[in-house]
Design an enzyme around this catalytic site. Structure first.
Site, short mmCIF file in Angstrom:
data_model
loop_
_atom_site.label_atom_id
_atom_site.label_comp_id
_atom_site.label_asym_id
_atom_site.label_seq_id
_atom_site.Cartn_x
_atom_site.Cartn_y
_atom_site.Cartn_z
N HIS A 77 0.85 -1.20 0.00
CA HIS A 77 0.00 0.00 0.00
C HIS A 77 0.89 1.25 0.00
O HIS A 77 1.99 1.22 0.56
CB HIS A 77 -0.91 -0.02 1.23
N GLU A 142 -3.91 1.79 -7.55
CA GLU A 142 -4.31 2.96 -6.76
C GLU A 142 -3.37 4.12 -7.09
O GLU A 142 -2.26 4.19 -6.52
CB GLU A 142 -4.19 2.66 -5.26
#
Ligand code: PGA
Length: 215
Positions: A77, A142
């Site tokens: 992430h 993302e």
């Protein structure tokens, strides 16, 4: 077509009581719940339908996570990359995850500066290289600048993200998710494409009615 919706609570909520409460309200077989690692045990005690996910796979806690019933692990992430997690570390965690039969959700995405300087494809190519061929894995694209908490204020264009996902698909075989300020008002703009098999939802996953309306 089945779409995977992943609730990435990141550092929220503030207390264990709130975490248990939120998990109870959003417990649903089609929603993967990923609480902060320190609340996983208590959340595991209340969810009956939701598959559980972890926001990272620290080597020292891998077996404990397995024993808690964790099924998915989010790796790479941008919050972790921003504190120095490298593609090498992520590759190690990815093979550990696969060896323990977790389903990895690998996050990839360029920063605003990388995009503006024309390095987006190069960065994504490097990030995606860690995916072993033939593995059962999800990749969440993302764009860092589109994540609500990254504060860039830039809006993503779903058509451009679709093109990026097609580019990633040409490099590796995986299931692809989209993440970055996904909410009930825009989720359909992504999930209408068959190439996008689900969404990784941060901020909006903390609002029970909002997240339940997306699944
Ligand atoms: P956001 O977060 O939905 O709040 O933008 C997504 C993420 O960081 O995974």
């Amino acid at each position: 077509m089945y779409k995977l919706i992943v609730a990435n609570w990141k550092n929220n909520p503030a207390t264990e009581e709130e975490a248990v409460n939120l998990a109870g309200k959003t417990d649903h077989e089609n929603l993967v719940i990923c609480p902060p690692l320190h609340f996983l045990k208590s959340v595991a005690g209340v969810v009956k339908k939701s598959p559980l996910g972890a926001q990272d796979l620290p080597e020292s806690s891998a077996v404990e996570l397995k024993n808690l019933g964790v099924k998915y692990v989010i790796l790479g992430h941008s919050d972790r990359r921003s504190i120095g997690e490298t593609n090498e570390t992520i590759a190690r965690k990815l093979s550990l995850a696969l060896s323990l039969d977790f389903i990895p959700i690998l996050c990839v995405g360029e920063t605003w500066e990388e995009k503006q300087s024309g390095r987006k494809e190069e960065v994504l190519r490097e990030q995606i290289k860690v995916v072993p061929s033939g593995s059962n894995i999800y990749v969440a694209y993302e764009p860092v600048w589109a994540i609500s908490t990254s504060g860039s204020g830039q809006r993503d264009n779903p058509v451009e993200s679709l093109e990026t996902i097609k580019f990633l698909k040409s490099l590796v075989q995986a299931h692809f998710l989209y993440g970055g300020s996904v909410a009930s008002k825009n989720i359909g703009d992504y999930l209408k494409y068959e190439e996008i098999e689900g969404a990784l939802v941060g901020g909006a996953s903390l609002m029970p009615e909002e997240i339940l309306s997306m699944i």
